[in-house]
Design a protein around this motif. Structure first.
Motif, PDB file in Angstrom:
ATOM      1  N   VAL A 158       0.870  -1.172   0.000  1.00 32.02           N
ATOM      2  CA  VAL A 158       0.000   0.000   0.000  1.00 32.02           C
ATOM      3  C   VAL A 158       0.910   1.226   0.000  1.00 32.02           C
ATOM      4  N   THR A 178      -7.244   0.772   3.417  1.00 32.22           N
ATOM      5  CA  THR A 178      -6.840  -0.267   2.463  1.00 32.22           C
ATOM      6  C   THR A 178      -6.050  -1.337   3.204  1.00 32.22           C
ATOM      7  N   TYR A 214      -4.030  -1.206  -8.171  1.00 31.80           N
ATOM      8  CA  TYR A 214      -5.261  -0.555  -7.722  1.00 31.80           C
ATOM      9  C   TYR A 214      -4.933   0.885  -7.329  1.00 31.80           C
ATOM     10  N   CYS A 250      -2.227   4.917  -2.947  1.00 32.35           N
ATOM     11  CA  CYS A 250      -3.078   5.781  -2.111  1.00 32.35           C
ATOM     12  C   CYS A 250      -2.295   7.057  -1.843  1.00 32.35           C
ATOM     13  N   GLY A 278     -10.723   3.101   0.088  1.00 39.55           N
ATOM     14  CA  GLY A 278      -9.714   2.312   0.794  1.00 39.55           C
ATOM     15  C   GLY A 278     -10.291   0.978   1.213  1.00 39.55           C
ATOM     16  N   ARG A 279     -11.485   1.020   1.774  1.00 43.29           N
ATOM     17  CA  ARG A 279     -12.097  -0.238   2.198  1.00 43.29           C
ATOM     18  C   ARG A 279     -12.382  -1.139   0.992  1.00 43.29           C
ATOM     19  N   ALA A 318      -6.721   4.069  -4.848  1.00 39.41           N
ATOM     20  CA  ALA A 318      -7.815   4.487  -3.975  1.00 39.41           C
ATOM     21  C   ALA A 318      -7.530   5.874  -3.439  1.00 39.41           C
ATOM     22  N   ALA A 335     -10.783  -1.194  -1.850  1.00 38.64           N
ATOM     23  CA  ALA A 335      -9.510  -1.745  -2.347  1.00 38.64           C
ATOM     24  C   ALA A 335      -9.053  -2.904  -1.462  1.00 38.64           C
ATOM     25  N   GLY A 336      -9.164  -2.704  -0.155  1.00 38.58           N
ATOM     26  CA  GLY A 336      -8.739  -3.751   0.781  1.00 38.58           C
ATOM     27  C   GLY A 336      -9.589  -5.007   0.656  1.00 38.58           C
ATOM     28  N   VAL A 355      -1.448  -1.174  -4.177  1.00 46.81           N
ATOM     29  CA  VAL A 355      -2.548  -0.209  -4.128  1.00 46.81           C
ATOM     30  C   VAL A 355      -1.945   1.182  -3.941  1.00 46.81           C
ATOM     31  N   THR A 366     -11.936  -0.093  -7.610  1.00 45.26           N
ATOM     32  CA  THR A 366     -10.591   0.515  -7.523  1.00 45.26           C
ATOM     33  C   THR A 366      -9.541  -0.140  -8.426  1.00 45.26           C
TER      34      THR A 366
END
Ligand SMILES: Cc1cc2nc3c(=O)[nH]c(=O)nc-3n(C[C@H](O)[C@H](O)[C@H](O)COP(=O)(O)OP(=O)(O)OC[C@H]3O[C@@H](n4cnc5c(N)ncnc54)[C@H](O)[C@@H]3O)c2cc1C
Lengths: 105, 608
Positions: free
Chosen positions: B16, B26, B387, B196, B413-414, B389, B416-417, B194, B379
């Motif tokens: 991340v 995430t 990904y 971010c 974020g959620r 986010a 993507a996670g 991901v 995402t």
């Protein structure tokens, strides 16, 4: 028009190459009449010495990573007005990674 | 031999990049799903990015709020929230993403309440971004995410700048990072990545955000083959402090405008006129960010600005006693909520004291990036395993952000996670290609090794010159063409030969980091200029003086930029539609103002 300048003495130290810390003096013009200590440091880095290490983050007291000593007193550089000549030092000289940047900030 | 290409290596399921409003959730959600998660952040978790600086407000529709035990509003619904967002974003938003936003807005709020986020106040009516939800503190929010991530044992590499992504057969397989403290090059092998990383506000001299936001995520995604969307949509925040200098970049006046004090404040031009009456006589200074920003700049362009190039934020007419009363109310609110933020506690009283005798100067600061890395409602970028986010992503808002970004970043974020575990379960780690590693290593080290070339500070100043002159709230074709040409030249000819002029140390060498960031900022700006030049209309927060109308027949389309042999290439694409049909016809600026502020006025009418 000549703008008033202030003398800023900065703590310089690279533990990997320097035997001991020293102070370096810079002349900083008070561009807008009122400047923060962080603005002064940025002026130094942008116009006088790109090698000076310090931390600049949010500018408004949120991140608190620009904590340092101004004339001995621990403050946030971003919210402290630069008034007159000053000495800038790291919060804790034993933790210095380089110049004004300590491991803990 | 590999040792020469990197100093350390790490392996994880999910990398991340960025640790804040989007990165936190995430990581937390991916770890919940049992994945081995690593966060790399350019700063320190809870002390970097834009999230810490947010007001902050978290949106959710009134009915979902009631379900969470908050004082919501029965008349509201997820559908109505959805419709407001699509309409007020002027229909460029990806409707599947907006649906997910509304759905996950409620889940995000539930998570945050469960993790201990305080609620300072609940606002019932949708009045641009400050209502239909919870008012709290950005600092408290990011500290809660940090605590949660620590509880879950998630590793965070702090002060670590991810420089480039690695791909193998078109899939993301990790990244190369620079440890800013030690100067070590770190290879991170990951099954998925991901991004971010937030916005690219630092490409503009006058911005409201933090120093780490330099478009690294967008630029590295582009280099790895991902697409960008809506890069021309940059949100400016009006009423940002221009003068006095100690308060520069603070959005306190804007925040005041959003409180009960707001209706008492006057925005004046250099001639002492309350100019908003000429642009939006109904909502006046309480209009949207976009409209106040456009109006302020039109005043400055017409020569009716303040000495430092803004307009005046006036409280003097309230009398000193009145201003003290305002401050008293603020302190009450802050005390009630145990809010210690120094911007409120120290800067605000200083400014209010000044405001008794002089008007504050305020202007438009670059605040939020509406566009970014093109993702879908889950995402996903077009690059498998990659990904994006939060603010670094694009496609949700369309042409203007009319609700909470803090909600966006938490919700995405959620998502993507929750999304990456499935992918991670289906792939093995791929060995990075040596040629790619070599190329990234070369990019990182070249500025330190070159003995001459372009000076980073000079390139930075030229970049600011371009954004200050051409990439403002009000744009026009000629200026945009100049911006595009100059940026393209700067990126290709100057940014490619940057060199460190002072210390050659690898430890905390800001001049070196700036070299790496400049390439990214210039690329983001160039893409933004390119898309702005193509869009021959005005829409939402995007305003062109040579095309001052909204043209739905030609321009209800998104500008999508892809990487063609390393260069940005633009195409137009219709927005994703689920339930709201795209409009047709032309709207004048006045009609667009009415449409863009509809829910603001509905609030006034419907409030009991
Ligand atoms: C002053 C201010 C006030 C705001 N107020 C509000 C508000 O009241 N309500 C609202 O809804 N929105 C508000 N916003 C917008 C909102 O705060 C942001 O859009 C949102 O918090 C962004 O979250 P994020 O996690 O996507 O990015 P950020 O919080 O910006 O975090 C980005 C992260 O990525 C990291 N990063 C960047 N590049 C790299 C790299 N190369 N390698 C590793 N890490 C990297 C950064 O260090 C940081 O950790 C405000 C913004 C500002 C600037």
């Amino acid at each position: 028009m000549t703008r008033p300048t202030i003398k800023v003495r900065c703590f310089r130290y690279d533990p990997e190459t320097d035997a001991e810390p020293r102070f370096q003096e810079y002349q900083v013009p008070m561009e807008d009449g009122e400047m923060s200590v962080l603005d002064c440091l940025r002026h130094i880095r942008e116009h006088l010495d790109p090698g000076l290490a310090f931390f600049a983050g949010c500018h408004l007291g949120f991140c608190q990573r620009c904590t340092l000593r101004v004339n001995g007193k621990v403050v946030l550089a971003c919210e402290t007005t630069a008034g007159g000549d000053m000495d800038l030092e790291p919060v804790n000289a034993d933790e210095v990674i380089r110049d004004l940047w300590c491991g803990s900030t | 031999m590999a040792e020469t290409l990197y100093d350390r290596d790490l392996t994880c399921d999910v990398l991340v990049v960025g640790s804040e409003g989007a990165g936190g959730p995430t990581a937390i959600n991916a770890a919940r799903a049992g994945l081995d998660v690593l966060i790399a952040s350019k700063g320190r978790m809870g002390r970097c990015g834009a999230s810490q600086m947010a007001g902050a407000d978290f949106n959710l529709d009134g009915r979902s709020a009631i379900a969470l035990g908050l004082p919501g509003d029965e008349r509201d619904s997820p559908e109505r929230f959805f419709e407001d967002l699509v309409r007020e974003g002027f229909f460029l938003g990806n409707q599947r993403m907006v649906e997910k936003y509304v759905e996950y807005a409620a889940r995000n709020t539930a998570d945050l309440l469960e993790w201990g986020m305080p609620v300072f106040r609940f606002e019932q009516v949708h009045a641009e971004e400050m209502a239909r939800g919870i008012i709290t503190s950005g600092v408290r929010w990011v500290r809660i995410l940090r605590r949660k991530a620590r509880e879950m044992g998630i590793t965070v590499l702090e002060d670590t700048m991810v420089v480039d992504l690695l791909t193998r057969e078109g899939r993301a397989c990790g990244a190369v990072a620079l440890d800013l403290r030690s100067g070590e090059v770190v290879l991170i092998k990951a099954r998925s990545v991901v991004l971010c990383t937030g916005g690219w506000q630092q490409a503009y001299h006058f911005n409201s955000a933090a120093a780490d936001l330099t478009g690294d995520g967008q630029a590295m995604a582009f280099r790895a083959g991902a697409e960008m969307i809506g890069m021309e949509m940059v949100q400016y925040i009006p009423m940002t402090m221009l003068w006095p200098p100690l308060a520069r970049k603070s959005i306190l006046p804007y925040i005041m405008m959003e409180t009960e004090v707001g209706p008492l404040v006057q925005l004046l031009n250099g001639e002492g006129e309350r100019f908003m009456q000429r642009y939006d006589p109904t909502t006046m200074e309480q209009s949207t960010k976009e409209i106040v920003a456009i109006a302020s700049e039109l005043e400055v362009e017409a020569g009716r600005g303040s000495p430092h190039g803004g307009v005046f934020f006036a409280l003097k007419h309230l009398t000193p006693e009145g201003i003290d009363f305002v401050w008293g109310k603020f302190v009450e609110f802050l005390d009630q909520n145990g809010d210690k933020r120094s911007e409120f506690r120290k800067l605000l009283p200083h400014l209010l004291e000044m405001a008794k005798t002089e008007d504050l100067e305020v202007g438009n600061a670059v605040h939020f990036m509406v566009g970014g890395i093109k993702v879908d409602e889950r995402t996903r970028t077009g690059v498998p395993g990659l990904y994006a986010a939060g603010e670094c992503s694009g496609g949700l808002w369309g042409s203007v952000r009319v609700a909470s970004a803090t909600t966006q970043v938490g919700a995405q974020g959620r998502i993507a996670g929750e999304t990456c575990p499935e992918y991670v379960g289906s792939v093995e780690h791929a060995e990075p290609e040596r040629a790619q590693l070599e190329a990234v290593r070369e990019r990182i080290m070249a500025p330190l090794e070159r003995s001459d070339g372009a000076r980073p500070i000079e390139v930075l100043e030229r970049m600011y010159g371009i954004t200050d002159e051409y990439l403002r709230v009000i744009r026009d074709g000629e200026g945009l063409q100049n911006a595009y040409d100059e940026l393209n030249w700067l990126r290709r000819d100057e940014a490619s030969r940057l060199h460190v002029t002072a210390s050659r140390t690898r430890r905390l060498n800001r001049e070196w980091h700036l070299c790496l960031e400049l390439e990214n900022m210039l690329l983001c700006l160039e893409m933004s200029a390119l898309a702005s030049l193509r869009r021959e209309e005005s829409r939402g927060g995007f305003y062109r003086s040579d095309f001052p109308y909204t043209d739905n027949d030609r321009w209800c389309v998104n500008a999508v930029i892809s990487n063609r042999d390393g260069e940005p290439s633009l195409r137009l694409e219709k927005p994703v539609v689920t339930s709201m049909q795209l409009p047709s016809g032309r709207m004048t600026f006045e009609e667009a103002v009415a449409s863009g502020t509809a829910s603001l006025r509905r609030g006034e009418v419907e409030q009991p």
